[in-house]
Design an enzyme around this catalytic site. Structure first.
Site, PDB file in Angstrom:
ATOM      1  N   GLU A 194       0.807  -1.217   0.000  1.00  0.00           N
ATOM      2  CA  GLU A 194       0.000   0.000   0.000  1.00  0.00           C
ATOM      3  C   GLU A 194       0.842   1.269   0.000  1.00  0.00           C
ATOM      4  O   GLU A 194       1.983   1.290   0.449  1.00  0.00           O
ATOM      5  CB  GLU A 194      -0.992   0.002   1.162  1.00  0.00           C
ATOM      6  CG  GLU A 194      -0.355   0.073   2.511  1.00  0.00           C
ATOM      7  CD  GLU A 194      -1.374  -0.114   3.634  1.00  0.00           C
ATOM      8  OE1 GLU A 194      -2.421  -0.738   3.430  1.00  0.00           O
ATOM      9  OE2 GLU A 194      -1.089   0.371   4.733  1.00  0.00           O
TER      10      GLU A 194
ATOM     11  N   SER B   5      12.434   6.782   6.939  1.00  0.00           N
ATOM     12  CA  SER B   5      12.160   6.559   8.351  1.00  0.00           C
ATOM     13  C   SER B   5      12.514   5.128   8.750  1.00  0.00           C
ATOM     14  O   SER B   5      12.124   4.173   8.078  1.00  0.00           O
ATOM     15  CB  SER B   5      10.670   6.823   8.609  1.00  0.00           C
ATOM     16  OG  SER B   5      10.339   6.448   9.918  1.00  0.00           O
TER      17      SER B   5
ATOM     18  N   ASN C 152      -3.094   5.766  16.035  1.00  0.00           N
ATOM     19  CA  ASN C 152      -4.325   5.153  15.514  1.00  0.00           C
ATOM     20  C   ASN C 152      -4.384   3.721  16.045  1.00  0.00           C
ATOM     21  O   ASN C 152      -3.594   2.881  15.604  1.00  0.00           O
ATOM     22  CB  ASN C 152      -4.298   5.082  13.981  1.00  0.00           C
ATOM     23  CG  ASN C 152      -4.442   6.444  13.349  1.00  0.00           C
ATOM     24  OD1 ASN C 152      -5.298   7.231  13.727  1.00  0.00           O
ATOM     25  ND2 ASN C 152      -3.584   6.735  12.385  1.00  0.00           N
TER      26      ASN C 152
ATOM     27  N   GLY D 178       6.994  -1.778   5.962  1.00  0.00           N
ATOM     28  CA  GLY D 178       8.364  -2.286   5.901  1.00  0.00           C
ATOM     29  C   GLY D 178       9.389  -1.404   6.574  1.00  0.00           C
ATOM     30  O   GLY D 178       9.172  -0.207   6.776  1.00  0.00           O
ATOM     31  N   GLU D 179      10.488  -2.022   6.968  1.00  0.00           N
ATOM     32  CA  GLU D 179      11.644  -1.285   7.495  1.00  0.00           C
ATOM     33  C   GLU D 179      12.578  -1.049   6.299  1.00  0.00           C
ATOM     34  O   GLU D 179      13.155  -2.008   5.756  1.00  0.00           O
ATOM     35  CB  GLU D 179      12.325  -2.130   8.584  1.00  0.00           C
ATOM     36  CG  GLU D 179      13.743  -1.729   8.944  1.00  0.00           C
ATOM     37  CD  GLU D 179      13.929  -0.260   9.297  1.00  0.00           C
ATOM     38  OE1 GLU D 179      13.237   0.234  10.185  1.00  0.00           O
ATOM     39  OE2 GLU D 179      14.785   0.394   8.654  1.00  0.00           O
TER      40      GLU D 179
ATOM     41  N   SER E 262      12.196   6.337  14.381  1.00  0.00           N
ATOM     42  CA  SER E 262      11.027   6.053  15.214  1.00  0.00           C
ATOM     43  C   SER E 262      11.537   5.756  16.615  1.00  0.00           C
ATOM     44  O   SER E 262      12.032   4.656  16.875  1.00  0.00           O
ATOM     45  CB  SER E 262      10.269   4.838  14.671  1.00  0.00           C
ATOM     46  OG  SER E 262       9.785   5.107  13.392  1.00  0.00           O
ATOM     47  N   LEU E 263      11.447   6.721  17.493  1.00  0.00           N
ATOM     48  CA  LEU E 263      12.049   6.586  18.833  1.00  0.00           C
ATOM     49  C   LEU E 263      11.016   6.041  19.828  1.00  0.00           C
ATOM     50  O   LEU E 263      11.228   5.016  20.440  1.00  0.00           O
ATOM     51  CB  LEU E 263      12.583   7.959  19.271  1.00  0.00           C
ATOM     52  CG  LEU E 263      13.331   7.993  20.581  1.00  0.00           C
ATOM     53  CD1 LEU E 263      14.591   7.147  20.514  1.00  0.00           C
ATOM     54  CD2 LEU E 263      13.700   9.438  20.957  1.00  0.00           C
ATOM     55  N   HIS E 264       9.938   6.758  20.011  1.00  0.00           N
ATOM     56  CA  HIS E 264       8.755   6.359  20.793  1.00  0.00           C
ATOM     57  C   HIS E 264       8.972   6.236  22.299  1.00  0.00           C
ATOM     58  O   HIS E 264       7.997   6.291  23.050  1.00  0.00           O
ATOM     59  CB  HIS E 264       8.119   5.075  20.251  1.00  0.00           C
ATOM     60  CG  HIS E 264       7.844   5.127  18.782  1.00  0.00           C
ATOM     61  ND1 HIS E 264       7.424   6.271  18.142  1.00  0.00           N
ATOM     62  CD2 HIS E 264       7.963   4.188  17.804  1.00  0.00           C
ATOM     63  CE1 HIS E 264       7.289   6.028  16.843  1.00  0.00           C
ATOM     64  NE2 HIS E 264       7.614   4.778  16.615  1.00  0.00           N
TER      65      HIS E 264
ATOM     66  N   CYS F 132       6.462  -6.883   7.279  1.00  0.00           N
ATOM     67  CA  CYS F 132       7.673  -6.377   7.929  1.00  0.00           C
ATOM     68  C   CYS F 132       8.093  -7.354   9.022  1.00  0.00           C
ATOM     69  O   CYS F 132       7.246  -7.852   9.762  1.00  0.00           O
ATOM     70  CB  CYS F 132       7.406  -5.000   8.531  1.00  0.00           C
ATOM     71  SG  CYS F 132       8.888  -4.237   9.232  1.00  0.00           S
TER      72      CYS F 132
HETATM   73  S1  SF4 Z   1       6.510   0.330  12.418  1.00  0.00           S
HETATM   74 FE1  SF4 Z   1       7.714   0.111  10.526  1.00  0.00          FE
HETATM   75  S2  SF4 Z   1       9.430  -1.191  11.168  1.00  0.00           S
HETATM   76 FE2  SF4 Z   1       7.872  -1.424  12.767  1.00  0.00          FE
HETATM   77  S3  SF4 Z   1       6.689  -3.246  12.140  1.00  0.00           S
HETATM   78 FE3  SF4 Z   1       5.650  -1.425  11.289  1.00  0.00          FE
HETATM   79  S4  SF4 Z   1       6.452  -1.253   9.220  1.00  0.00           S
HETATM   80 FE4  SF4 Z   1       7.869  -2.566  10.360  1.00  0.00          FE
END
Ligand code: SF4
Length: 345
Positions: free
Chosen positions: A87, A190, A289, A158-159, A213-215, A108
């Protein structure tokens, strides 16, 4: 038997096709520029091209298109040649800037707790052509509406650094004057923090943006949310950001998903301020979300999100609150693909 088509994004293949057809290089350049620079429709771009039946313009087939009724988001479900769905999201922001959010994989392996894509596991990485075709199809949709695609963000399924070679090749082509010819400042990749790959990317593309992506800066919390954090611990990530600042001479975007009672207290904000001391970063606070697969994770209420962002700003951190678009079309990455895969075709 019909002859195999040449993929638009296969540079040596296109040169060979041009020679086979004895086509004027200028004619071929016009086709390519019409598609990649002005996002003309396939029919318009190839109207005068003698090899149009031999050129495969798209690497993905548009399967479904979901338009948000409340904001400017469009979600595209695209099918690969092997029948897998991925997507892409087209974002029309009120200011007029249009962005495409592309996927780099189908599914992923990173398995982040808060992410619908992560619960799917990995099906496969997308090819360079499949990544680039998302940009082309999004650009064509916007061009039909008299709008212009401005930004490309790798924030879809995906990463990106688990598909490093193809993502590098795609970024090359996005920047290439003979390709999409985008400014590096218009591209953002990202990652959940694959340290070695972040450094390699910055060395190769010093002017392209990186987002982490720290979070959370609390090690246990971050490891729970992002299993890959075990391999890429916070102290090393911090040193990596300092190194990226040095290599790129620009700030790194930090993405911070707001999860109720997980990472959204004043203490969490203060810990984030302390963690980012001396780093050139821009913090993007993101409303969550909720997804069915993670019923224990809830969105932080809006007033708390605002208070958290204000606390960061008061401490001198550049902070913005991201406005989530496309809620009504299942904005959480991967949700729509999961649902469609459950339905019989
Ligand atoms: S946030 Fe990004 S890296 Fe983590 S599972 Fe989802 S798609 Fe993969």
């Amino acid at each position: 038997m019909s002859e195999a088509k040449t993929c638009l994004f296969d540079v040596p293949g296109c040169a060979a096709l041009r020679r086979t057809l004895r086509c004027d290089p200028e004619q071929f350049r016009r086709v390519r520029n019409a598609l990649l620079k002005t996002f003309a429709s396939d029919a318009v771009a190839t109207a005068e091209f003698i090899g149009r039946d031999r050129l495969a313009i798209h690497a993905l087939t548009l399967e479904q298109r979901h338009e948000s009724a409340v904001d400017g988001a469009t979600k595209l479900l695209l099918r690969t040649g092997q029948g897998l769905l991925t997507e892409t999201v087209v974002l029309r922001i009120a200011s007029g800037r249009c962005t495409v959010c592309v996927s780099s994989q189908v599914g992923c392996a990173a398995a982040c707790q808060f992410c619908a894509t992560g619960t799917m596991g990995i099906a496969r990485s997308l090819s360079t052509a499949e990544i680039l075709d998302q940009v082309l199809q999004a650009g064509q949709i916007l061009a039909e509406q008299g709008r212009r695609l401005r930004n490309v963000v790798f924030m879809g399924m995906g990463e990106p650094f688990h598909n490093e070679a193809n993502v590098h090749a795609a970024v090359d082509r996005l920047l290439d004057p003979a390709g999409f010819h985008l400014s590096p400042s218009k591209i953002l990749v990202s990652t959940v923090g694959v340290i070695d790959a972040m450094l390699r990317f910055a060395e190769r593309f010093p002017r392209v943006g990186l987002a982490l992506s720290l979070h959370s800066v609390e090690p246990d919390t971050r490891r729970k949310l992002i299993p890959l954090a075990k391999k890429n611990p916070l102290p090393e990530l911090r040193r990596t950001i300092a190194e990226l600042n040095r290599i790129q001479g620009r700030g790194v975007m930090l993405e911070y998903l707001m999860l109720q009672d997980v990472n959204d207290s004043d203490e969490d904000a203060d810990a984030l301020v302390a963690w980012t001391e001396g780093l050139d970063v821009h913090i993007n606070v993101i409303p969550y979300n909720p997804i069915d697969d993670a019923p224990h994770l809830q969105a932080t209420p809006r007033t708390r999100v605002d208070a958290f962002a204000a606390r960061l700003r008061d401490a001198g951190r550049k902070t913005t609150r991201r406005h989530s678009l496309g809620r009504d079309i299942e904005a959480a990455c991967g949700q729509l693909v999961k649902r469609s895969n459950l339905r019989p075709r």
